[in-house]
Design a protein around this motif. Structure first.
Motif, PDB file in Angstrom:
ATOM      1  N   LYS A 489       0.828  -1.219   0.000  1.00  0.00           N
ATOM      2  CA  LYS A 489       0.000   0.000   0.000  1.00  0.00           C
ATOM      3  C   LYS A 489       0.860   1.266   0.000  1.00  0.00           C
ATOM      4  N   LYS A 490       2.200   1.085   0.121  1.00  0.00           N
ATOM      5  CA  LYS A 490       3.104   2.237   0.122  1.00  0.00           C
ATOM      6  C   LYS A 490       3.349   2.742  -1.291  1.00  0.00           C
ATOM      7  N   LEU A 491       3.758   4.010  -1.382  1.00  0.00           N
ATOM      8  CA  LEU A 491       4.151   4.612  -2.653  1.00  0.00           C
ATOM      9  C   LEU A 491       5.618   5.020  -2.560  1.00  0.00           C
ATOM     10  N   LYS A 492       6.334   4.992  -3.687  1.00  0.00           N
ATOM     11  CA  LYS A 492       7.747   5.349  -3.678  1.00  0.00           C
ATOM     12  C   LYS A 492       7.905   6.846  -3.459  1.00  0.00           C
ATOM     13  N   VAL A 493       8.828   7.195  -2.565  1.00  0.00           N
ATOM     14  CA  VAL A 493       9.077   8.593  -2.229  1.00  0.00           C
ATOM     15  C   VAL A 493      10.582   8.844  -2.250  1.00  0.00           C
ATOM     16  N   GLU A 494      10.996   9.966  -2.867  1.00  0.00           N
ATOM     17  CA  GLU A 494      12.409  10.369  -2.858  1.00  0.00           C
ATOM     18  C   GLU A 494      12.712  11.051  -1.519  1.00  0.00           C
ATOM     19  N   GLU A 495      12.860  10.236  -0.492  1.00  0.00           N
ATOM     20  CA  GLU A 495      12.958  10.728   0.891  1.00  0.00           C
ATOM     21  C   GLU A 495      14.184  11.611   1.116  1.00  0.00           C
ATOM     22  N   LYS A 496      15.324  11.261   0.519  1.00  0.00           N
ATOM     23  CA  LYS A 496      16.590  11.939   0.825  1.00  0.00           C
ATOM     24  C   LYS A 496      16.610  13.406   0.414  1.00  0.00           C
ATOM     25  N   LYS A 497      15.732  13.780  -0.469  1.00  0.00           N
ATOM     26  CA  LYS A 497      15.703  15.178  -0.942  1.00  0.00           C
ATOM     27  C   LYS A 497      15.101  16.124   0.101  1.00  0.00           C
ATOM     28  N   TYR A 498      14.427  15.556   1.109  1.00  0.00           N
ATOM     29  CA  TYR A 498      13.659  16.386   2.038  1.00  0.00           C
ATOM     30  C   TYR A 498      14.139  16.202   3.475  1.00  0.00           C
ATOM     31  N   LYS A 499      13.994  17.299   4.247  1.00  0.00           N
ATOM     32  CA  LYS A 499      14.365  17.247   5.667  1.00  0.00           C
ATOM     33  C   LYS A 499      13.246  17.812   6.512  1.00  0.00           C
ATOM     34  N   LEU A 506       4.555  14.696   1.549  1.00  0.00           N
ATOM     35  CA  LEU A 506       4.876  13.683   0.541  1.00  0.00           C
ATOM     36  C   LEU A 506       3.811  12.590   0.593  1.00  0.00           C
ATOM     37  N   LYS A 507       3.341  12.189  -0.559  1.00  0.00           N
ATOM     38  CA  LYS A 507       2.311  11.143  -0.617  1.00  0.00           C
ATOM     39  C   LYS A 507       2.991   9.788  -0.471  1.00  0.00           C
ATOM     40  N   ARG A 508       2.812   9.177   0.687  1.00  0.00           N
ATOM     41  CA  ARG A 508       3.574   7.982   1.036  1.00  0.00           C
ATOM     42  C   ARG A 508       2.827   6.680   0.807  1.00  0.00           C
ATOM     43  N   SER A 509       1.500   6.752   0.705  1.00  0.00           N
ATOM     44  CA  SER A 509       0.732   5.515   0.574  1.00  0.00           C
ATOM     45  C   SER A 509      -0.602   5.810  -0.106  1.00  0.00           C
ATOM     46  N   ARG A 510      -1.384   4.777  -0.265  1.00  0.00           N
ATOM     47  CA  ARG A 510      -2.720   4.949  -0.857  1.00  0.00           C
ATOM     48  C   ARG A 510      -3.676   5.635   0.111  1.00  0.00           C
ATOM     49  N   ILE A 511      -3.273   5.713   1.396  1.00  0.00           N
ATOM     50  CA  ILE A 511      -4.072   6.441   2.394  1.00  0.00           C
ATOM     51  C   ILE A 511      -3.168   7.473   3.095  1.00  0.00           C
ATOM     52  N   PRO A 512      -2.746   8.501   2.344  1.00  0.00           N
ATOM     53  CA  PRO A 512      -1.740   9.437   2.858  1.00  0.00           C
ATOM     54  C   PRO A 512      -2.188  10.230   4.082  1.00  0.00           C
ATOM     55  N   ALA A 513      -3.486  10.453   4.232  1.00  0.00           N
ATOM     56  CA  ALA A 513      -3.970  11.283   5.344  1.00  0.00           C
ATOM     57  C   ALA A 513      -3.746  10.632   6.704  1.00  0.00           C
TER      58      ALA A 513
END
Length: 597
Positions: A489-499, A506-513
């Motif tokens: 249910k997760k979505l790919k996120v470019e985590e390293k770009k953000y602090k 960032l939209k992390r999954s099909r249920i981001p809220a």
């Protein structure tokens, strides 16, 4: 046999009524007075307990206060004497109130009870229990276990800050304790204060902020602030704290250690604040896991019960489950001082009156739906009197209409049946919305709750489908366990770009809220026992193929959860809520222009 338990004079005053061991009602005073964490004598709560069952003092067999004031006074005096002459300012502020009222608490309680009903003599019916014994009773007696290890962790009771009891049948035996000033609750509250939040109110914020940081200071905390032994016992280095006799939680040395001043309330959150939050959360989890591991090895019991304010740290609770030592974990949903009123009543019933305990399969908390309810007749009377436009729907049409509105992104105030006891809204006094929306968390925090943007929201999920969406396959009816979103249910996120807070949207999954920055979620599982909210979620699942909704408490920042239709309507009109559902009545914001004072 009717027994009323009372907790008050510190924070989260409450009253509870039990009848022949059955929990009949329990409610916090704040819900009536509208004063968050109200500490005053719970006149309204006691009146509710009586009136809801048509009782008067002649029907009540015992009134039980949740702690012993003389022992607490002894602790204050000893602490001030040890620290003298430091802390005189605090001593001067505290003593007049104690000498005038608190030390003579039996008379004060009697006087206040007579203000409610002065027709009967009740002076021989007043009992007292120890603070931690009240916590232990609130955790063990409503649990579904015949035997259990009971762990209580909070700020401080009389002297005790951490205690271990063994519960069996209708008895509780104290086995271990750690005393003031060494306290996990006060340690966590000190960091709450240091990071600029209110103590006894902002601890949830530290837990929510922690995943945005890195635990860079955990070793610093363990080296200087807390000495942790292999069994989880601990000792706080008091040279960094001011809470024993001062007017603040931490002191100058604490700030020097972290090379940072106490954050002011209006100061923006920096990455360092988040790293400090992550560090204390990690240290707390490590201590709790050491304690629980030692308790399992020592007592070999498969059941663990938790109470005390620290038991509301649902991230730590989730880690206990993940440890897979105890087979069963049960946490009192009103784990803080409010729940002490319930524990006090149960302790006297089983241990003083020696009554037989009847154990319920799941538990005997009735989903924590123990507060006031309002019938459709009462709701209609209120709406008509205030000339508020509404639409009445039968149950089937109500469920269909609300589920459809939710699927279209509407945010709904949901007010049904009996109000929840404890700090969590569990589907009867809730704000609900669609978790699939990427904007929902931001909108709920800023436009509805008027609170910090980083605060996470919890999912309610159909119990039969929880394992398809979360790495969890159990029961979490009280929203006190944290698990993680399933990988699929997760979505790919470019985590390293953000602090830091950049990670927030960032939209992390099909249920981001309801997906926190670390992919965790504070789960509440719903079954048919949850009645209407369960039916609503079933319908929402039919429409959207998503068995999850956002559930947050029906209130705004610094206000208690709504209790009455009036409270609900006022909250509805001053927030960005789209629809209010009171019983079977639907009120649309677009058609409502009545403002109530």
């Amino acid at each position: 046999m009717n027994i009323i338990g009372i907790s008050c004079f510190y924070h989260d005053s409450a009253a509870s009524l039990i009848r022949n061991g059955e929990i009949i009602s329990a409610v916090q005073e704040e819900r009536f007075t509208r004063i968050k964490h109200d500490a005053s004598f719970p006149f309204n709560s006691i009146k509710y307990c009586l009136n809801s069952e048509n009782l008067n003092w002649s029907n009540i067999d015992a009134f039980v206060f949740y702690e012993k004031p003389f022992i607490k006074f002894e602790r204050l005096l000893e602490t001030y004497l040890q620290k003298a002459p430091y802390g005189f300012k605090s001593f001067k502020l505290a003593m007049p109130l104690w000498v005038k009222e608190k030390i003579f608490q039996r008379q004060l309680i009697l006087k206040n009870l007579h203000l409610i009903d002065n027709n009967y003599s009740i002076k021989d019916k007043i009992f007292f229990t120890d603070h931690h014994h009240s916590h232990a009773a609130s955790a063990f007696y409503p649990s579904p276990f015949n035997e259990a290890v009971v762990l209580n962790m909070d700020g401080v009771g009389e002297w005790t800050t951490t205690s271990v009891y063994l519960g069996k049948n209708n008895s509780l035996n104290l086995k271990k304790e750690i005393n003031f000033p060494h306290s996990l609750g006060l340690l966590y509250s000190s960091f709450t204060y240091f990071l600029g939040f209110k103590i006894n109110n902002g601890e949830y914020k530290i837990m929510g902020l922690a995943p945005y940081g890195e635990p860079k200071y955990s070793e610093l905390i363990k080296k200087h602030i807390i000495d942790i032994k292999s069994d989880g016992s601990f000792k706080l280095n008091q040279k960094y704290f001011n809470y024993s006799t001062g007017l603040t939680m931490t002191n100058k040395k604490f700030s020097e250690l972290f090379k940072m001043n106490v954050r002011k309330n209006n100061e923006s959150l920096k990455q360092k604040h988040m790293d400090v939050a992550a560090s204390i959360q990690l240290v707390l989890e490590e201590i709790i896991l050491l304690i629980t591991k030692n308790l399992y090895n020592e007592y070999g019991n498969k059941n663990l019960c938790l109470a005390g304010g620290v038991a509301l740290n649902c991230v730590a609770n989730g880690k206990i489950l993940k440890q897979k030592l105890f087979k069963n974990l049960w946490v009192q949903p009103a784990a803080g001082d409010a729940g002490g009123s319930l524990g006090a009543a149960l302790a006297i019933y089983y241990e003083y009156f020696k009554k037989k305990r009847i154990i319920k399969k799941n538990d005997s908390m009735k989903n924590s739906y123990l507060g006031p309810s309002f019938s459709n007749i009462e709701i209609k009377k209120f709406l008509d009197k205030k000339k508020i436009k509404y639409k009445f729907e039968n149950e089937r049409n109500l469920i269909s209409s609300v589920a459809s509105s939710l699927s279209k992104g509407k945010i709904i105030g949901w007010f049904q049946n009996k109000m929840e006891f404890g700090p969590r809204a569990l589907g009867n006094r809730s704000i609900i919305s669609d978790p699939r929306s990427n904007e929902m968390q931001k909108n709920l925090n800023l436009k509805i709750k008027f609170r910090e943007s980083f605060r996470p929201f919890a999912p309610i999920v159909l119990k039969e489908k929880v394992s398809k969406w979360f790495s969890f396959n159990g029961s979490s009816p009280y929203m006190l366990l944290v698990s993680h979103i399933k990988n699929e249910k997760k979505l790919k996120v470019e985590e390293k770009k953000y602090k830091g807070l950049q990670k927030l949207y960032l939209k992390r999954s099909r249920i981001p809220a309801v997906t926190h920055v670390d992919y965790s979620a504070r789960i509440q599982t719903l079954t048919k026992k949850n009645n209407l909210i369960y039916k609503l979620l079933k319908k929402f699942d039919e429409i959207t193929k998503c068995p999850v909704l956002v559930n947050t408490s029906f209130n705004v920042k610094d206000e208690p959860i709504v209790c009455s239709p009036m409270d609900a309507y006022k909250c509805f009109m001053k927030t960005g809520l789209d629809i209010l559902v009171l019983g079977n009545y639907i009120i649309d914001k677009k058609k409502s222009d009545i403002i109530l004072k």
